[in-house]
Design an enzyme around this catalytic site. Structure first.
Site, mmCIF file in Angstrom:
data_model
loop_
_atom_site.group_PDB
_atom_site.id
_atom_site.type_symbol
_atom_site.label_atom_id
_atom_site.label_comp_id
_atom_site.label_asym_id
_atom_site.label_seq_id
_atom_site.Cartn_x
_atom_site.Cartn_y
_atom_site.Cartn_z
ATOM 1 C CB CYS A 94 33.009 -0.817 -40.193
ATOM 2 S SG CYS A 94 31.382 -1.599 -40.260
ATOM 3 N NE ARG A 126 36.834 1.401 -34.374
ATOM 4 C CZ ARG A 126 35.762 0.691 -33.972
ATOM 5 N NH1 ARG A 126 35.300 -0.279 -34.731
ATOM 6 N NH2 ARG A 126 35.134 0.966 -32.837
ATOM 7 C CD GLN A 152 34.777 1.108 -38.394
ATOM 8 O OE1 GLN A 152 34.621 0.278 -37.513
ATOM 9 N NE2 GLN A 152 35.822 1.080 -39.210
ATOM 10 N NE ARG A 155 29.495 -1.688 -30.529
ATOM 11 C CZ ARG A 155 30.129 -2.276 -31.545
ATOM 12 N NH1 ARG A 155 29.913 -3.562 -31.799
ATOM 13 N NH2 ARG A 155 30.969 -1.611 -32.297
ATOM 14 C CG HIS A 188 30.434 2.648 -35.486
ATOM 15 N ND1 HIS A 188 31.108 2.784 -34.286
ATOM 16 C CD2 HIS A 188 30.786 1.414 -35.964
ATOM 17 C CE1 HIS A 188 31.816 1.694 -34.051
ATOM 18 N NE2 HIS A 188 31.647 0.851 -35.049
ATOM 19 C CG ASP A 197 28.272 -1.904 -42.090
ATOM 20 O OD1 ASP A 197 28.838 -2.960 -41.754
ATOM 21 O OD2 ASP A 197 27.620 -1.197 -41.298
HETATM 22 N N1 CP Z 1 33.572 -2.359 -36.670
HETATM 23 C C1 CP Z 1 33.168 -2.628 -35.411
HETATM 24 O O1 CP Z 1 32.680 -1.767 -34.670
HETATM 25 O O2 CP Z 1 33.413 -3.916 -35.033
HETATM 26 P P1 CP Z 1 32.883 -4.632 -33.712
HETATM 27 O O3 CP Z 1 31.390 -4.757 -33.834
HETATM 28 O O4 CP Z 1 33.575 -5.963 -33.713
HETATM 29 O O5 CP Z 1 33.235 -3.788 -32.524
HETATM 30 N N1 NVA Z 2 26.081 -1.422 -39.124
HETATM 31 C C1 NVA Z 2 26.685 -2.431 -38.291
HETATM 32 C C2 NVA Z 2 28.059 -2.022 -37.876
HETATM 33 C C3 NVA Z 2 28.782 -3.043 -37.060
HETATM 34 C C4 NVA Z 2 30.150 -2.602 -36.629
HETATM 35 C C5 NVA Z 2 25.815 -2.704 -37.087
HETATM 36 O O1 NVA Z 2 25.273 -1.746 -36.508
HETATM 37 O O2 NVA Z 2 25.631 -3.871 -36.737
#
Ligand code: CP
Ligand code: NVA
Length: 305
Positions: free
Chosen positions: A261, A289, A137, A107, A134, A222
């Site tokens: 998400c 997930r 997700q 990530r 993502h 989101d």
């Molecule tokens: N939806 C998602 O990716 O959650 P986290 O940021 O908690 O991993």
């Molecule tokens: N769009 C959000 C998604 C988090 C799971 C971010 O990037 O923070």
């Protein structure tokens, strides 16, 4: 070598295979304690290294449990406490982790770092979220939609809010799986319309949230401020009319479902009565997930698709 950097890496065939696998494996372990391995333990002996440059609850825990349920093990790494955090290159980190683990999930705040990791790794690399996309997700979202009894081809998915990384992966999925996305985003916070069209041919951006919600099968939003973005009052103000409310949900089909998400900000991108209401599938979506990523891992190791 199968990397899962974006949904296109798997293609429609791979995505369909992963969704079928996730559905079957989820059913096969119904009632098991969460920590018990699946009966066939298809990734026994395999280790997954996870690198986090950003916070995570769902991605971290679901991948950790996913590899365990497949019979393998995980190493969770906080980039800030690695040498990566004090300047060791992504390329060298990729080579090093490839010697210790059988797959890498990262990530990161920069999609280019993910691509560099994949370029130099000698094991599969998985996108656990970047600034650009993502895909894991959206695998869970697709599984949740199918579980709700909706076939993907021809669905109308309404996106309301910020034109962000999650939207980018929904648009990518739309092109591959033949559903339509209408994204309502305020000026200044919409993805480039040309990019959206080029990415799928099944998506369009509109300014009017009602136009997106009208007749939708699925309504998605989101957070308005993604990780790494500054908290900006002007952005929050621009996004105000895009909040998912009961009035907007009433424009969607009567059996429409709501997805998010998570993490959510009740009272910002969605009202509490929608996200905690009967049309919301967020808890199934979050649990999925785990199930979807088990199939992503199996796809990366060439076991399906
Ligand atoms: N939806 C998602 O990716 O959650 P986290 O940021 O908690 O991993
Ligand atoms: N769009 C959000 C998604 C988090 C799971 C971010 O990037 O923070």
């Amino acid at each position: 070598m199968r990397h899962f950097l974006n949904l296109t890496d798997a293609g429609a065939h791979g995505i369909a295979a992963m969704l079928a696998d996730a559905h079957d494996r989820k059913a096969a372990r119904a009632g098991f304690p969460k920590g018990r391995a699946d009966a066939d333990a298809p990734l026994a002996g395999h280790a997954l290294a996870m690198v986090f440059e950003k916070n995570s609850t769902r991605t971290r825990v679901s991948f950790d449990m996913a590899i365990r349920q497949l019979g393998g093990s995980s190493i969770v790494l906080d980039a800030g406490t690695m040498q990566l955090g004090r300047g060791e290159s992504v390329a060298d980190t990729a080579r090093i982790l490839s010697g210790y683990a059988d797959a890498i999930m990262i990530r990161t705040d920069d999609h280019a770092k993910l691509e560099e990791m994949a370029h130099h790794a000698t094991v599969p690399v998985i996108n656990g979220l970047t600034d650009a996309s993502h895909p894991c997700q959206i695998m869970a979202d697709l599984l949740t939609i199918v579980e709700a009894g909706k076939a993907l081809p021809g669905l109308k998915v309404a996106w309301l809010g910020d034109g962000n990384n999650v939207l980018a992966s929904i648009v990518e999925a739309a092109g591959l799986m033949h559903f339509d996305v209408v994204a309502a985003c305020p000026p200044g916070f919409a993805p480039e319309e040309e990019a959206i069209v080029a990415a799928s041919g099944r998506a369009r951006v509109v300014a009017d949230p009602r136009e997106a919600a009208e007749g939708a099968d699925i309504v998605v939003t989101d957070t308005w401020i993604s990780m790494g973005q500054a908290h900006a009052d002007a952005k929050l103000a621009a996004l105000g009319p895009y909040q998912v409310t009961p009035d907007l949900m009433a424009l969607a089909k009567p059996d429409a479902k709501f997805l998010h998400c998570l993490p959510a900000h009740r009272g910002e991108e969605v009202t509490a009565d929608v996200i905690d209401g009967p049309q919301s599938l967020i808890w199934a979506e979050a649990e999925n997930r785990l199930h979807a990523q088990k199939s992503v891992l199996r796809w990366c190791f060439g076991q399906i698709g």
